[in-house]
Design an enzyme around this catalytic site. Structure first.
Site, mmCIF file in Angstrom:
data_model
loop_
_atom_site.group_PDB
_atom_site.id
_atom_site.type_symbol
_atom_site.label_atom_id
_atom_site.label_comp_id
_atom_site.label_asym_id
_atom_site.label_seq_id
_atom_site.Cartn_x
_atom_site.Cartn_y
_atom_site.Cartn_z
ATOM 1 C CG ASP A 1 -3.545 -4.517 -1.926
ATOM 2 O OD1 ASP A 1 -2.383 -4.795 -1.550
ATOM 3 O OD2 ASP A 1 -4.537 -4.578 -1.168
ATOM 4 C CB VAL A 2 2.110 -5.221 -3.506
ATOM 5 C CG1 VAL A 2 2.638 -4.338 -4.615
ATOM 6 C CG2 VAL A 2 2.160 -4.511 -2.167
ATOM 7 C CG ASN B 1 9.317 1.185 -0.104
ATOM 8 O OD1 ASN B 1 10.012 1.423 0.872
ATOM 9 N ND2 ASN B 1 8.203 1.863 -0.369
ATOM 10 C CE1 TYR C 1 6.925 -3.789 9.812
ATOM 11 C CE2 TYR C 1 8.401 -3.633 11.705
ATOM 12 C CZ TYR C 1 8.091 -3.307 10.393
ATOM 13 O OH TYR C 1 8.938 -2.518 9.673
ATOM 14 C CE LYS D 1 9.127 -4.883 6.981
ATOM 15 N NZ LYS D 1 9.248 -4.590 5.527
ATOM 16 C CB ILE E 1 13.847 6.830 7.805
ATOM 17 C CG1 ILE E 1 14.766 5.588 7.742
ATOM 18 C CG2 ILE E 1 14.165 7.797 6.667
ATOM 19 C CD1 ILE E 1 16.241 5.866 7.863
ATOM 20 C CB THR F 1 9.315 9.112 6.332
ATOM 21 O OG1 THR F 1 8.641 8.279 7.295
ATOM 22 C CG2 THR F 1 10.658 8.502 5.970
#
Length: 251
Positions: free
Chosen positions: A60-61, A87, A154, A158, A187, A189
């Site tokens: 987990d980053v 990412n 959010y 960012k 995008i 995805t």
């Protein structure tokens, strides 16, 4: 020629995997990170089948200790790291700021900002050993427009990533480490799979807000990152590249 090494966080799905695949095609040994080990094993097998040298590390980053230990392991194994792609990130859910629980605020900030900070900090000593080092961060249109309903934190996270990108670029320029960010628009995805299946008319309408009249593809984000980390972009740092078909301007 020594091995080029690229670390990509959140690389088991969507954009992250396409970035890993493209950098692998560019000749990098790619190090994938994720938290779904079964998916990681699938992605690893897919890359190896394509002849790409790759490894997967599940952690987990947002876990500072796990990040530091794993990045040290990778850097010591290869003697350097050439590229870091931060990412991993996400919306984390929606909540108005009035009444927002502190735990939710912390979760969203950790997912988007802490992760990029922890990975970058740990990787810097190994990036300094590369002759063409880059960090790529992911920001969003929400960093400028503060996000949609319930996505204000959010957007705040960012915006912080946008500033972190520039701060790192300033600090690391003397070491010839370039730091840039990408800001993908909408995008196509798996992230959008549910609405694509349940409300196809809504999904189709999204293209109406994009100047080029269509959604982006993950491969288009990957190709932009491929350029930014290459020597063709050797004089580009502290920049944020919009990859959104003009979506940021609106129509």
């Amino acid at each position: 020629m020594s091995t080029k090494v690229a670390f990509i966080s959140g690389a088991t799905g969507g954009i992250g995997f396409q970035v890993a695949k493209r950098l692998g095609q560019d000749g990098y040994t790619v190090i994938l990170n994720g938290i779904e080990d079964a998916k990681g094993a699938e992605r690893l097998a897919e890359l190896k089948e394509a002849g790409i040298e790759a490894e997967y590390y599940g952690f987990d980053v947002t876990d500072e200790n796990a990040v530091t230990a794993t990045i040290n392991t990778i850097g010591e194994k290869y003697g350097k790291i050439d590229v870091v792609v931060n990412n991993a990130g996400g919306l984390g859910g929606r909540s108005p700021i009035e009444g927002m629980e502190t735990d939710f605020f912390r979760k969203v900030m950790a997912l988007n900002l802490d992760s990029a900070f922890f990975v970058s900090r740990a990787a810097i000593p190994f990036l300094k050993k590369s002759d063409n080092a880059s960090i790529i961060n992911f920001t969003s249109n929400a960093a400028w427009n503060a996000g949609g309903p319930g996505a204000g934190i959010y957007g705040t996270s960012k915006a912080a990533v946008h500033t972190l990108t520039r701060a790192l670029a300033k600090e690391l320029a003397p070491a010839n480490i370039r730091v840039n960010a990408v800001s993908p628009g909408t995008i196509d995805t798996p992230f959008h799979a549910q609405i694509k299946e349940t409300k196809p008319e809504v999904f189709a309408s999204w293209a109406n807000s994009i100047m080029l009249g269509r959604l982006g593809q993950p491969e288009e984000v990957a190709s932009a990152i491929s350029f930014l980390v290459s020597k063709d972009a050797s004089f580009i740092t502290a920049e944020t590249l919009q990859i959104g078909g003009g979506q940021a301007l609106g129509i």
